[in-house]
Design an enzyme around this catalytic site. Structure first.
Site, PDB file in Angstrom:
ATOM      1  N   LYS B  95       0.813  -1.222   0.000  1.00 39.89           N
ATOM      2  CA  LYS B  95       0.000   0.000   0.000  1.00 39.89           C
ATOM      3  C   LYS B  95       0.843   1.268   0.000  1.00 39.89           C
ATOM      4  CE  LYS B  95      -4.193  -1.757   0.065  1.00 39.89           C
ATOM      5  NZ  LYS B  95      -5.048  -1.585  -1.140  1.00 39.89           N
ATOM      6  N   GLU B 117      -9.560   5.794   3.236  1.00 40.46           N
ATOM      7  CA  GLU B 117     -10.340   4.693   3.778  1.00 40.46           C
ATOM      8  C   GLU B 117      -9.373   3.553   4.047  1.00 40.46           C
ATOM      9  OE1 GLU B 117      -9.654   5.037   0.697  1.00 40.46           O
ATOM     10  OE2 GLU B 117      -9.122   3.007   0.068  1.00 40.46           O
ATOM     11  N   SER B 384       1.602  -9.672  -0.898  1.00 42.20           N
ATOM     12  CA  SER B 384       1.338  -8.234  -0.842  1.00 42.20           C
ATOM     13  C   SER B 384       1.497  -7.626   0.542  1.00 42.20           C
ATOM     14  CB  SER B 384      -0.067  -7.950  -1.386  1.00 42.20           C
ATOM     15  OG  SER B 384      -1.019  -8.728  -0.688  1.00 42.20           O
TER      16      SER B 384
END
Lengths: 268, 404
Positions: B95, B117, B384
């Site tokens: 991210k 969010e 990830s």
């Protein structure tokens, strides 16, 4: 002629301002919606804006979110809202706009939804999240069905966009008077006069101003700058307070009557 | 449609074929156009690219290794498995690639406040981190249910100086957090940039997030060519909104021999309200700014979703994935909660790597496929994120006991 266009033409002739009232359909149930619509017509409301409840109303403040939730809980679907409009039509010619999120139209099929809305006696659609950039097909279908496509202008809308938006719109232009979600405000935005002037430079369509108007005094003040004003959350809040009590319709239409009196005498 | 055409999308209005676009209230239209213009200016600006590379390298720890999972490979007895170690990045997931990029864009635009969010909390932590680093005010919206199941990340965000706003509407997960973030944005748009965390939403978000995440695939491509002197046979990634998957896949789209599989959350099974596999139970719709596959009922109301993984527990999928599926370029499948939990434990015990529950869905698919593939074939799976945030939840699910 479309009932919205006709109503604004008549207001213009009489030199009077219009009142648009928003409520959530099916809040607390669709029979109340029908009765409220008829009572609003008698109280002098010029356009009824019916919110079709959606699970994810991201442009709405808490008051209207809760109304949508109550609408969904009472089993309100787009098809039942159309049936309610048809029922209102049997007794009233009040112009009706559906306020809704695009997915509800998209799911039904844009063409089918517009056809069914027109058949039920709806006069216009305000699709919150359908900007002109995405609406070529929709605009054509709306025109063919004789429905008004109501578009929003916001304080963030630059002048070249205003010019483009008004070319897509019909019925009236809805000026969202502040940045934010729907809801009541104690203080009105100070950009209203400047923005409505800018909009008028590009169109002869009437301008309705909404978002944040919560009482008769504010309604009268804003009506100086617009052909109509929109009151939503303040009415929805009164519906929430009365809930399923038997005097719901009387109480809410009394308040709406006060707004109507304030607006009708404004700027005359 | 050729693969080259796939790689050239979206069009000027943000469409990937019939998907994508920009479906937002008018208040956000001009701000999105400004963001688009500024992002594309930045992208052409060598100074911006230098700064981005600097932070990715010095702050985030790029490049991440492409690690040969030797024991997992041996155990499964088929294809050679490589892990793209995004879990080793600062803050523990991919991210931050996007959060850094968007924070730099926000700074160029003179925005003093960022919002985001978050589902699993990884994007929230990444955003809180870059906000702290650049001195921006930061508010994170997170579903109340997710705050509970990812409590560690809530504390991390608060420690980093972000304000965390729990969202109590609806099913209190990622979708509601996005609604609330959009309400904040529409109200504060002049001062605030919304750092959307996935390849979803109104144009330019899907293309911008993809471009900030493609560093994953660009590195993996270079690394596999160095190690194996050829391209992989299969890429595997989990798909929530789809940012880690598109980041890995995108640089390989024109390599016809490379197969790709996106893994959605199968939850308890493909029955209404029990999963988040949009390509299994979903249909075409418009939600939160874009047109794509969404889980909805016959009236167009968005359905409830379920996944053990908060980051995949979302009713819609990024529009570019819908397009790539139509083109038969990427295959989409799903892994259920129990398969993901099993993969989570297995990777820990065989490789000494505890993956995020999201990434465990991709590992679960590798566990399915690798045994049936030749020993000389190659799989690259995107790991990830790391699983620290999931430890408490998995302890409950698999019933680990504290030693007495």
């Amino acid at each position: 002629m479309n009932r919205i266009t006709e109503r604004f033409a008549r207001l213009r002739q009489l030199g009077r301002k219009g009142l648009v009232i928003y409520i959530g359909a099916g809040d607390p149930h669709l029979e109340a919606t029908r009765q409220l619509a008829l009572a609003f017509d008698r109280a002098g409301v010029d356009v009824l804006e019916l919110g079709v409840p959606f699970s994810d109303p991201l442009a709405d403040g808490l008051v209207n979110q809760l109304a949508a939730q109550r609408g969904l809980e009472s089993g309100t679907t787009p098809a039942k809202v159309l049936a309610t409009v048809a029922a209102i039509r049997r007794e009233s010619a009040i112009p009706i706009v559906l306020y809704l999120y695009f997915n509800l139209v998209h799911r039904h099929g844009v063409e089918a939804f517009i056809r069914d809305a027109a058949a039920a006696g709806v006069d216009g659609l305000l699709v919150l999240d359908l900007p002109p950039e995405e609406s070529a097909n929709y605009d054509a279908l709306m025109r063919a069905a004789g429905l008004c496509a109501i578009y929003l202008v916001a304080p963030t809308t630059p002048e070249d966009r205003i010019a483009a938006i008004v070319r897509h719109g019909s019925g009236f232009i809805y000026y969202v008077s502040r940045e934010g979600v729907t809801g009541m405000q104690t203080k009105l935005s100070d950009t209203i006069a400047a923005m409505t002037t800018k909009i008028r430079a590009h169109t002869d369509l009437p301008v309705a101003v909404g978002f944040g108007i919560s009482n008769a005094e504010q309604a009268r003040a804003v009506a100086q700058h617009a052909e109509a004003i929109v009151v939503g959350s303040a009415v929805v809040n009164r519906i929430a307070e009365s809930g399923r009590s038997p005097d719901l319709v009387a109480k809410v239409s009394d308040f709406v009557g006060e707004l109507a009196a304030a607006v009708k005498t404004a700027g005359v | 449609m050729s693969s080259i055409a796939n790689a050239s999308l979206p069009d000027a209005l943000g469409h990937f074929g019939p998907y994508g676009g920009r479906f937002v209230p008018e208040t956000l239209m001009h701000p999105l156009q400004e963001l688009e213009a500024e992002y594309f200016r930045a992208r052409q600006d060598a100074g911006f690219q230098r700064e981005l590379s600097y932070y990715l390298r010095e702050f985030c720890g790029r490049p991440t290794p492409l690690y040969f999972a030797e024991r997992l490979t041996r155990e499964l007895g088929g294809a050679k498995i490589y892990l793209k170690r995004e879990d080793l990045l600062h803050t523990g997931a991919h991210k931050i690639n996007n959060a850094i990029g968007q924070a730099l864009v926000a700074r160029r635009m003179g925005k003093s406040r960022v919002i985001a969010e978050t589902g699993a909390g990884q994007h929230g932590v990444a955003t809180a981190t870059v906000a702290a680093m650049f001195g921006l005010k930061c508010v994170i919206y997170m579903g109340a249910v997710d705050c509970e199941r990812q409590a560690l990340n809530v504390y991390r965000m608060k420690m980093l100086g972000a304000e965390v706003m729990p969202v109590h509407a609806g099913q209190k997960t990622l979708k509601e957090a996005i609604n609330e973030a959009m309400r904040d944005w529409v109200t504060n748009v002049r001062t605030t940039h919304y750092i959307l965390g996935t390849a979803y939403g109104a144009h330019p978000y899907p293309v911008m997030v993809r471009n900030f995440q493609r560093v994953i695939g660009d590195e993996a491509r270079r690394q596999i060519l160095e190690k194996e002197e050829r391209l992989p046979d299969l890429l595997v990634a989990c798909v929530g909104g789809g940012s880690n998957a598109i980041g890995l896949f995108y640089p390989f789209l024109e390599d016809a021999g490379v197969k790709m599989v996106g893994v959605e959350a199968g939850g308890l099974g493909i029955r209404p309200e029990q999963h988040a596999a949009r390509f299994q139970g979903g249909s075409l719709g418009v939600l939160q700014g874009t047109r794509s596959y969404i889980l909805q009922d016959e009236n167009g109301q968005i359905q409830l979703t379920h996944s053990v993984s908060a980051g995949l527990d979302y009713a819609a999928v990024g529009p570019e994935h819908a397009w790539l599926r139509d083109q038969n370029r990427v295959e989409y499948t799903y892994a259920k909660d129990d398969a993901a939990l099993e993969a989570f434990m297995k990777l820990g015990r065989l490789e000494g790597i505890i993956p995020a529950l999201e990434s465990a869905h991709a590992v679960a698919e590798v566990i399915e496929r690798a045994p049936g593939m030749n020993k000389d074939s190659l799989i690259v799976v995107n790991l990830s994120g790391r699983g620290d945030k999931d430890v408490a939840q998995v302890v409950d699910k698999v019933g680990l006991q504290m030693p007495k």
